[in-house]
Motif scaffolding. Structure first.
Motif, PDB file in Angstrom:
ATOM      1  N   ARG A  82      -4.993  -4.069  -1.832  1.00 40.09           N
ATOM      2  CA  ARG A  82      -5.093  -3.896  -3.279  1.00 40.09           C
ATOM      3  C   ARG A  82      -3.721  -3.767  -3.949  1.00 40.09           C
ATOM      4  N   ASP A  83      -2.702  -3.462  -3.169  1.00 42.98           N
ATOM      5  CA  ASP A  83      -1.354  -3.279  -3.699  1.00 42.98           C
ATOM      6  C   ASP A  83      -0.509  -4.475  -3.269  1.00 42.98           C
ATOM      7  N   SER A  84       0.113  -5.128  -4.240  1.00 41.59           N
ATOM      8  CA  SER A  84       0.866  -6.353  -3.945  1.00 41.59           C
ATOM      9  C   SER A  84       2.107  -6.100  -3.092  1.00 41.59           C
ATOM     10  N   THR A  85       2.542  -4.841  -2.984  1.00 43.12           N
ATOM     11  CA  THR A  85       3.722  -4.539  -2.171  1.00 43.12           C
ATOM     12  C   THR A  85       3.358  -4.188  -0.732  1.00 43.12           C
ATOM     13  N   TYR A  86       2.068  -4.130  -0.425  1.00 45.81           N
ATOM     14  CA  TYR A  86       1.603  -3.791   0.924  1.00 45.81           C
ATOM     15  C   TYR A  86       1.878  -4.949   1.875  1.00 45.81           C
ATOM     16  N   THR A  87       2.465  -4.633   3.017  1.00 42.61           N
ATOM     17  CA  THR A  87       2.751  -5.630   4.047  1.00 42.61           C
ATOM     18  C   THR A  87       2.483  -5.024   5.408  1.00 42.61           C
ATOM     19  N   THR A  88       1.840  -5.781   6.276  1.00 37.27           N
ATOM     20  CA  THR A  88       1.665  -5.326   7.653  1.00 37.27           C
ATOM     21  C   THR A  88       2.808  -5.870   8.493  1.00 37.27           C
ATOM     22  N   TYR A  89       3.116  -5.164   9.562  1.00 38.61           N
ATOM     23  CA  TYR A  89       4.176  -5.575  10.469  1.00 38.61           C
ATOM     24  C   TYR A  89       3.618  -5.717  11.874  1.00 38.61           C
TER      25      TYR A  89
END
Length: 116
Positions: free
Chosen positions: A53-60
């Motif tokens: 839901r948050d555009s700054t969220y990124t998985t690594y």
């Protein structure tokens, strides 16, 4: 507490402590709140039901099934204290069980048809 500036990247890692190497960890929901005791009203969804839901969220990438890594930009609730509290729900599944919640990813609920 962990102190960061607004818009600073906030990196998180969750680790499942288990001797069973056939378990997978999945981030289902992470919700932010301006208070530590209420995660139902005045909240902000970072990820909900596996859907970002948050555009700054990124998985690594993690080389281990039992470790999840992700980041998002720090923010503040306007007109509230500068503190933000985070509550995340993680799911543990059997590795390679592709029908499990961990492998289904984002789950959107279909809307009901309104009757005439």
């Amino acid at each position: 507490p962990y102190y960061v500036n607004i818009n600073q990247d906030l990196f998180l890692e969750a680790y499942l402590h288990s001797s069973d190497s056939n378990l997978v960890l999945f981030v289902d929901t992470c919700v932010a709140s301006p208070t530590p005791h209420n995660f139902t009203t005045m909240t902000y969804d970072i990820i909900r039901n596996g859907c970002v839901r948050d555009s700054t969220y990124t998985t690594y990438y993690s080389p281990y099934n039992h470790v999840v890594r992700f980041k998002f930009n720090a923010f503040q609730f306007i007109h509230y204290s500068p503190s933000v509290y985070l509550q995340c729900e993680l799911v543990v599944c059997r590795a390679y069980d592709y029908s499990s919640r961990c492998y289904r990813g984002c789950i959107t609920r279909s809307k009901r048809e309104a009757s005439s």
